[in-house]
Design a protein around this motif. Structure first.
Motif, PDB file in Angstrom:
ATOM      1  N   SER A   2      32.151  33.059  45.012  1.00  0.00           N
ATOM      2  CA  SER A   2      33.064  32.363  45.913  1.00  0.00           C
ATOM      3  C   SER A   2      33.886  33.357  46.706  1.00  0.00           C
ATOM      4  CB  SER A   2      34.013  31.466  45.108  1.00  0.00           C
ATOM      5  OG  SER A   2      34.930  32.252  44.384  1.00  0.00           O
ATOM      6  N   ASP A   3      34.469  32.878  47.836  1.00  0.00           N
ATOM      7  CA  ASP A   3      35.290  33.764  48.664  1.00  0.00           C
ATOM      8  C   ASP A   3      36.473  34.298  47.869  1.00  0.00           C
ATOM      9  OD1 ASP A   3      33.831  33.557  51.057  1.00  0.00           O
ATOM     10  OD2 ASP A   3      34.643  31.555  51.359  1.00  0.00           O
ATOM     11  N   THR A   7      37.082  38.194  47.205  1.00  0.00           N
ATOM     12  CA  THR A   7      38.298  38.849  47.667  1.00  0.00           C
ATOM     13  C   THR A   7      38.982  39.583  46.519  1.00  0.00           C
ATOM     14  OG1 THR A   7      38.609  37.165  49.359  1.00  0.00           O
ATOM     15  CG2 THR A   7      40.509  38.493  48.793  1.00  0.00           C
ATOM     16  N   ALA A  73      30.286  40.557  54.463  1.00  0.00           N
ATOM     17  CA  ALA A  73      31.653  40.040  54.520  1.00  0.00           C
ATOM     18  C   ALA A  73      32.623  41.002  53.842  1.00  0.00           C
ATOM     19  CB  ALA A  73      31.718  38.663  53.868  1.00  0.00           C
ATOM     20  N   ARG A  79      35.766  36.696  55.725  1.00  0.00           N
ATOM     21  CA  ARG A  79      35.616  35.555  54.833  1.00  0.00           C
ATOM     22  C   ARG A  79      34.172  35.081  54.736  1.00  0.00           C
ATOM     23  NH1 ARG A  79      39.292  35.225  51.378  1.00  0.00           N
ATOM     24  NH2 ARG A  79      38.866  33.018  51.088  1.00  0.00           N
ATOM     25  N   ARG A  80      33.377  35.313  55.791  1.00  0.00           N
ATOM     26  CA  ARG A  80      31.996  34.813  55.773  1.00  0.00           C
ATOM     27  C   ARG A  80      31.108  35.785  56.534  1.00  0.00           C
ATOM     28  NH1 ARG A  80      29.697  29.631  54.928  1.00  0.00           N
ATOM     29  NH2 ARG A  80      27.475  30.001  54.609  1.00  0.00           N
ATOM     30  N   ASP A 226      37.740  33.871  59.543  1.00  0.00           N
ATOM     31  CA  ASP A 226      38.149  32.516  59.170  1.00  0.00           C
ATOM     32  C   ASP A 226      36.982  31.792  58.514  1.00  0.00           C
ATOM     33  OD1 ASP A 226      40.008  30.103  59.508  1.00  0.00           O
ATOM     34  OD2 ASP A 226      38.195  29.440  60.547  1.00  0.00           O
ATOM     35  N   GLU A 227      37.240  31.174  57.373  1.00  0.00           N
ATOM     36  CA  GLU A 227      36.173  30.483  56.644  1.00  0.00           C
ATOM     37  C   GLU A 227      35.627  29.294  57.417  1.00  0.00           C
ATOM     38  OE1 GLU A 227      33.387  29.439  53.842  1.00  0.00           O
ATOM     39  OE2 GLU A 227      34.537  31.297  54.030  1.00  0.00           O
ATOM     40  N   GLY A 230      33.332  30.467  59.992  1.00  0.00           N
ATOM     41  CA  GLY A 230      32.107  30.901  59.341  1.00  0.00           C
ATOM     42  C   GLY A 230      31.198  29.740  58.998  1.00  0.00           C
ATOM     43  N   GLU A 231      31.779  28.643  58.526  1.00  0.00           N
ATOM     44  CA  GLU A 231      30.987  27.459  58.201  1.00  0.00           C
ATOM     45  C   GLU A 231      30.343  26.869  59.450  1.00  0.00           C
ATOM     46  OE1 GLU A 231      30.069  25.958  55.397  1.00  0.00           O
ATOM     47  OE2 GLU A 231      30.962  27.603  54.251  1.00  0.00           O
TER      48      GLU A 231
END
Length: 389
Positions: A2-3, A7, A73, A79-80, A226-227, A230-231
């Motif tokens: 997971s992000d 991190t 990343a 983030r992505r 930004d997540e 990224g999505e």
């Protein structure tokens, strides 16, 4: 991973450690320290919709590509990360995801020829407009923007004129006009420069170059700060389908492990080459941000760890002499592309940047571009002296 876990796991590690370990989890079945190449198109489901690890079809996701995307990343502090079949495939996905007919983009006046072609010949056909600006001049960027500007596009160092843009300053301009900042970080690599930390929204790479590092793979990447962005890009990556294949992803993941030590050597060798060329009577000018004479030197010092392996120079006797230098080099291989361990030489006006001939981005006809490899610097200098003789 997971992000949040990613991190946490990389927040206090140095770049060299992240490059080797991020995404490179030991294989749970055998303990292999290198992630396997999952050369597979589809996956057995445990009942309808019962996906193992979220994998159903390799266009949508593949474990080898996932490992590379996690690594990308982490390297950029994003983030992505998303891996593509080429750098231009990554750029095309970005444009189609974020732009609509009537939108406007500010691009550099010395952008890579393929990027210019994508805007001028492809995106332009579906109504995307662009203006050209000297992105090393913050006010020129502001002046080129319109009320419809959605993206500001930057290459730094640029290809092939090695221009330097102040990323933080241009990020401020982009924010003030409600646009996103895209930075092509191919020439610097994430080891030498971190655009997201300086305010960029998206980083673009041709992973063919320094990330792969061995002239044996073609690939591209996007990394977002930004997540949610990224999505959105991941949706278009799957919908458009120009993804990195498993073996290509594995090759880039392998290359990244030595990125730091390679970039140190590339930078050291390029600095020596630039200094020699600066004193050569047949060279009228040298474009390398490590030289104090370079107009972007102070900005490069501020935002780069070192100055990279790319050097361009202009031959005093004109285009024919520049072409002759390219032909006479022996250790520097005449070829397009860059960023491999071997040194390359090319004539941009007739090769990589032929697509910008006659445009605002046309490059000088007497320009020679070098991708300085990691061979012995003494041997490289001798080869260039002979080619210039």
């Amino acid at each position: 991973m997971s992000d949040e876990r990613r991190t946490e796991s990389t927040a206090h590690q140095n770049f060299e450690t992240i490059a080797i370990h991020a995404g490179n989890t030991a294989d749970p079945l055998t303990g292999a320290v290198v992630p396997p190449i999952y050369q597979v198109s589809t996956y057995k489901q445990d009942g309808v919709g019962g996906l193992r690890g979220g994998y159903e079809y390799s266009r949508s996701a593949n474990p080898t590509r996932s490992a590379l995307e996690e690594n990308l990343a982490a390297l950029e502090g994003g983030r992505r990360g998303l891996a593509f079949a080429s750098g231009l495939a990554a750029e095309d996905c970005l444009l189609r995801a974020l732009l609509a007919p009537g939108d406007h983009v500010v691009i550099p006046n010395d952008a890579y020829g393929g990027t210019f072609r994508l805007f001028a010949k492809v995106a332009g056909r579906w109504g995307v407009e662009f203006s050209v600006a000297d992105t090393s001049d913050v006010e020129a960027v502001r002046a080129a923007a319109t009320e419809r500007t959605k993206l500001v596009w930057v290459e730094t160092p640029s290809n092939p004129l090695l221009g330097i843009t102040d990323i933080a300053a241009v990020a401020g301009v982009a924010r003030s006009i409600g646009a996103r900042l895209v930075v092509d970080n191919t020439f610097a690599s994430p080891y030498l420069q971190q655009p997201l930390a300086l305010g960029a929204d998206v980083v673009v790479h041709s992973t063919t170059k320094y990330m792969g590092g061995h002239s044996d793979v073609v690939g591209g990447a996007l990394v977002t700060a930004d997540e949610a962005l990224g999505e959105e890009l991941a949706f278009h990556q799957n919908a458009m389908g120009a993804v990195a294949g498993p073996f290509d992803a594995w090759l880039v993941l392998r290359g990244v492990k030595t990125l730091a030590v390679r970039m140190d050597r590339h930078s050291e060798n390029a600095s020596r080459v630039a200094e020699m060329l600066s004193a050569h009577p047949r060279v009228s000018s040298v474009l390398y941000p490590g030289l104090e004479s370079h107009p972007g030197h102070d900005v490069a010092v501020k935002q780069m760890k070192s100055f990279g392996g790319m050097v361009s120079f202009r031959v005093a006797d004109g285009e024919a002499a520049a072409v002759e230098v390219c032909d006479r080099a022996k250790l520097f291989t005449l070829g397009e592309s860059l960023g491999g361990v071997e040194s390359l030489i090319e004539h941009p006006g007739r090769m990589t940047h032929a697509s910008v001939a006659g445009s605002l981005l046309e490059v000088p006809s007497d320009l020679v571009r070098l991708s300085v490899g990691i061979e012995s610097a003494d041997d490289l200098l001798a080869d260039l002296r002979a080619a210039l003789a």
